[in-house]
Design an enzyme around this catalytic site. Structure first.
Site, short mmCIF file in Angstrom:
data_model
loop_
_atom_site.label_atom_id
_atom_site.label_comp_id
_atom_site.label_asym_id
_atom_site.label_seq_id
_atom_site.Cartn_x
_atom_site.Cartn_y
_atom_site.Cartn_z
N GLU A 114 -11.99 -2.72 3.11
CA GLU A 114 -10.94 -3.32 4.28
C GLU A 114 -11.24 -2.29 5.19
O GLU A 114 -10.55 -2.97 6.41
CB GLU A 114 -9.49 -3.00 3.64
CG GLU A 114 -8.90 -2.14 3.78
CD GLU A 114 -9.11 -0.80 3.12
OE1 GLU A 114 -9.85 -1.02 1.71
OE2 GLU A 114 -7.86 -0.08 3.22
N HIS A 141 -12.51 3.05 1.82
CA HIS A 141 -12.03 1.47 2.02
C HIS A 141 -13.06 1.06 2.33
O HIS A 141 -12.78 0.42 4.08
CB HIS A 141 -10.86 2.74 3.27
CG HIS A 141 -10.10 3.16 2.98
ND1 HIS A 141 -8.51 2.74 2.24
CD2 HIS A 141 -10.26 4.34 2.94
CE1 HIS A 141 -8.04 3.62 1.68
NE2 HIS A 141 -9.02 4.58 2.43
N CYS A 189 -9.56 4.05 -2.97
CA CYS A 189 -8.58 5.49 -2.81
C CYS A 189 -7.72 6.31 -3.61
O CYS A 189 -8.53 6.15 -4.58
CB CYS A 189 -8.47 5.14 -1.01
SG CYS A 189 -7.89 6.84 -0.69
#
Lengths: 256, 214
Positions: free
Chosen positions: B198, B196, B82
């Site tokens: 994650e 992202h 990001c």
């Protein structure tokens, strides 16, 4: 192409789910983590926890819920309910939340939104608006579950919140909430068209067509629903298939 | 092969989410706050949320800019996520012009608020979107050469996007409002994802798994 998000919302009280998935095969249906895993596997695009804990003694239970959820579920997580200070937001983000949703505190002190956005970035600040029809084509912001009027015009308020740094708005029609009659499309469209940031439509979903209308007629970027999923009336996969058939772009449910 | 990975802990970002996702992929995670700790990294992850200049200021305040460049120059796997991806670039244009790490040539500019037909586009770009290969074969033997090939979507939340000066450095793009936005950059051992991993369910874990095996 960006897809429309379907966001289930779980009400959490004292660290336990009080309104959630009615799945018999869950060992502990009151455990928010178990429910989050079910929704993750079902293909939900995001998850919202609404903390309705009344007692200040038990306020910290939500941080533990968020931390345990974020350990096992790798999807965006928003937490709302009782977010009043920058410290509250910091603790939620540290626990693993991605966004904090602010409502009453923004009404009491609009600059709190600015302070929060400057500190953590607009991307993690959602402002929740509870709006009620007060005249044709006119809506007012209410707090305390629709009981307390504020005299604030909903569309003007939405614009102001975005100017102060809200990265997203969660718009709930208090007229429709719990009625299963569908979103207030006129309200949703008025707010969505007035602001530059994504609007999540909420309040009133009873059928899968309602989800579609929220996007096609309400111009919402995402749809939030609670009861139609919790009580097993529809699955996330059914909702997505229905929306896709109506021409709304969705993230396909991954089947393992 | 070891699975050690160092996350730069400089006060920005959803560091815990990144940590949990890497641990879910059996990564041996350590956090680095000092120049020494960063220099010792086998693999480095640079997360980041908030404004470009703020992230750079935090790194500068901890004297981490040179150590980060050293790790990149040494050839260790380096992943920016990001805003951690955006500051890999030469310069960011958020709240004025600010120098980035300069590991990849190019600018970071606002996402246009009009679509190709002149309609208004919602910014931030928030949600799940599909990744595309800028040219056929670009993903071969990269972190994206896995589950993402199957058309899986990933989670984005951003208002600015990178514009690499060299098209070779553009690893992936995503379509928003009829335009192709840069979704990932890569140059040798340095990779950045605008999305992202994650928070991108199986597709994201697949990418992190590849990073740990890289």
């Amino acid at each position: 192409m960006l897809t429309t998000r379907i966001i289930p919302c779980l009400d959490v009280k004292d660290g336990r789910v009080v309104k959630g998935v009615n799945f018999v095969d869950l060992v502990d249906a009151g455990d928010p983590v178990e429910q989050a895993k079910v929704y993750d596997a079902a293909g939900a695009d995001e998850l919202t926890f609404l903390d309705i804990t009344a007692s200040s003694d038990n306020r910290d239970t939500i941080y533990d819920v968020v931390a345990r959820t974020a350990e096992q579920v790798f999807m965006p997580l928003t937490v709302g309910g009782g977010v009043r200070t920058v410290e509250d937001i910091r603790k939620l983000l540290l626990a693993g939340a991605d966004k904090a949703s602010i409502m009453t505190a923004a009404v009491h002190n609009p600059d709190f939104v600015k302070e929060a956005a400057e500190r953590f970035g607009s991307q993690c600040i959602v402002v929740a608006l509870d709006a009620k029809t007060v005249a044709p084509g006119k809506w007012e912001i209410f707090t305390h579950g629709g009981r307390n009027p504020t005299g604030i015009d909903a569309v003007g308020w939405a614009k102001r919140m975005v100017e102060l740094g809200a990265g997203e708005l969660l718009l709930t029609s208090m007229d429709r909430d719990g009625t299963k009659q569908g979103f207030n499309l006129e309200l949703t469209r008025a707010v969505s068209d007035a602001v530059s940031v994504p609007v999540i439509a909420s309040g009133g979903v009873g059928t899968l067509d309602h989800l579609v209308e929220g996007v096609t007629e309400g111009h919402a970027s995402a749809v939030l629903a609670a009861s139609i999923f919790h009580f097993g009336e529809y699955t996330i996969a059914e909702a997505k298939a229905h929306m896709a058939a109506a021409g709304v772009k969705i993230r396909p449910v991954q089947t393992a | 092969m070891n699975r050690r990975v160092t996350i730069v802990d400089y006060g920005s970002g959803n560091l815990l989410s990144v940590r949990r996702a890497l641990e879910c992929c059996a990564g041996e995670v350590t956090l680095a706050q000092t120049p020494e700790q960063v220099r010792h990294a086998d693999r480095l992850v640079l997360p980041g949320v908030g404004a470009f200049a703020h992230c750079m200021a935090l790194l500068r305040g901890l004297d981490l800019l040179d150590p980060l460049k050293e790790v990149a120059a040494r050839g260790n796997p380096f992943l920016g996520i990001c805003v951690g991806m955006q500051i890999l670039m030469t310069e960011g244009h958020e709240f004025g012009k600010h120098a980035g790490l300069g590991l990849i040539d190019g600018m970071v500019e606002p996402i246009p608020t009009l679509d190709g037909d002149g309609g208004r586009l919602k910014v931030p770009h928030i949600g799940w979107n599909a990744l595309g290969e800028p040219i056929a074969g670009r993903w071969d033997k990269t972190l994206l050469d896995g589950g993402l090939r199957g058309g899986s979507q990933v989670y984005f939340v951003h208002s600015y996007a990178a514009r690499p000066a060299n098209s070779d450095d553009r690893l992936a793009e995503t379509r928003y409002g009829g335009q192709a936005i840069c979704a990932a950059v890569a140059k040798d051992n340095v990779v950045g994802t605008q999305f992202h991993p994650e928070k991108s369910a199986e597709a994201g874990l697949d990418l992190l798994e590849r990073f740990l095996g890289w």
